[in-house]
Design an enzyme around this catalytic site. Structure first.
Site, mmCIF file in Angstrom:
data_model
loop_
_atom_site.group_PDB
_atom_site.id
_atom_site.type_symbol
_atom_site.label_atom_id
_atom_site.label_comp_id
_atom_site.label_asym_id
_atom_site.label_seq_id
_atom_site.Cartn_x
_atom_site.Cartn_y
_atom_site.Cartn_z
ATOM 1 C CD GLN A 82 -3.005 -0.428 -0.212
ATOM 2 O OE1 GLN A 82 -3.137 0.756 -0.496
ATOM 3 N NE2 GLN A 82 -3.570 -1.392 -0.924
ATOM 4 C CB SER A 83 4.206 1.963 -1.374
ATOM 5 O OG SER A 83 4.989 3.102 -1.681
#
Ligand SMILES: *Cc1c(COP(=O)(O)O)cnc(C)c1O
Length: 332
Positions: A82-83
């Site tokens: 989920q960067s």
């Protein structure tokens, strides 16, 4: 002293707004009428642009200028599934006409939501590291791109090189100028801190501007004793790069590491409560990984009475909204 000395590719919507949070302040005062509650401002770096904004956009302005100057046609970077950094890099690549390869930790989830959904829409190629070391895979992927005839350029983890941190040296000056124009004296800043470019850059900007207040890094995933030297080193390198040489000492970098909770990306009660309080009092959304944890830390410092009622604290909203949707099952 201007710190905006490096080549910069305009990608961000600047200046971002600086807004008061009067209803949050009132809610904290109401909890305990005898508690000193400082004036609270939010610096809206969640509004920088690039497929929903966040702090990586300011870094990418300088990082992309560097990549283009080196003749790159393909960007590669690395992060968590989920960067936000990876999503903003994918958006910067799309907007600039570059290819983008993302190396993400772990394995593909069953449902590709949140930032991952956006990475796909933005046209990035995704490589899952699985059990492999992410940075080793990143280097291999760059070699494979070169072997295939492309001109790869690696954007560092979190965009936190001295070039990337330059974005926050300049951002700090932007904030101080805005506050001065509004007649607000800033005593403290609080910011989510993880790969370091944001806090180190702010330290450089603050030093160059003669800022007398404090910058509180709320650590997301690192203990202060090993993070402070890294921050000082990055700030020192950034200052040198920007033509404002100065040596920062580890003990000058304020890092609060009491809020690491269950570790990186683990949503706990403190983050949930902070998210709910800001959303319901100000109509402002945080993310579960970074800004939710950072505001939880700031709220705790306020409740401990760390700030005087006459002081002003600026909370840097560093973005992360898309990740909220990847945590729907834990928030609703
Ligand atoms: C990356 C990120 C941070 C941390 O910034 P660093 O420069 O890596 O310390 C904070 N908030 C959000 C939303 C981020 O994506």
């Amino acid at each position: 002293m201007t710190l905006d000395t490096l080549p910069r590719l305009p990608l961000a919507h600047l200046p971002t707004p600086l807004e008061p949070l009067p209803r949050l302040r009132a809610a904290l005062q109401q909890e305990d009428p005898n508690r000193p509650v400082p004036r609270l401002l939010v610096k809206r770096d969640d509004q920088t642009g690039l497929a929903s904004g966040g702090n990586k956009t300011r870094k990418l302005e300088y990082l992309l200028a560097q990549a283009l100057a080196e003749g790159a046609d393909t960007l590669l970077t690395v992060g968590a599934p989920q960067s936000n950094h990876c999503r903003q890099t994918a958006a910067a690549a799309a907007k600039t006409g570059l290819r983008c390869v993302l190396v993400l930790g772990g394995n593909a989830p069953r449902l590709e939501g949140g930032n991952l959904l956006l990475d796909r829409l933005l046209g990035a190629e995704i490589l899952w590291a699985g059990e492999q070391d992410r940075l080793a895979l990143l280097a291999e992927a760059a070699q494979a791109q070169a072997a295939a005839g492309h001109r790869p350029h690696i954007i560092p983890y979190g965009g936190s090189s001295p070039v990337g941190a330059a974005g926050y040296a300049v951002a700090c000056q932007e904030l101080l100028a805005q506050a001065a124009a509004a007649g607000w004296r800033v005593d403290h800043m609080a910011v989510a801190s993880s790969s370091g470019g944001t806090q180190a850059g702010l330290a450089v900007g603050a030093w160059a501007a003669g800022f007398a207040g404090q910058i509180h890094g709320i650590s997301i995933d690192r203990r202060a004793d090993d993070y402070q030297p890294a921050l000082a080193e990055l700030a020192t390198q950034t200052a040198g790069l920007l033509g404002a040489p100065h040596t920062f000492r580890p003990e000058e970098m304020i890092v609060h590491d009491a809020y690491l909770g269950g570790g990186y990306g683990v949503l706990g009660e403190a983050e949930r409560a902070a998210l709910r309080l800001l959303a319901s009092s100000e109509g402002l959304l945080l993310d579960p990984v970074y800004t939710g944890r950072a505001l939880a830390g700031l709220l705790d410092l306020i409740r401990q009475g760390r700030f005087a009622a006459e002081e002003t604290v600026v909370f840097w909203h560093t973005g992360g909204l898309p990740a909220l949707f990847a945590y729907a099952d834990q928030l609703s």
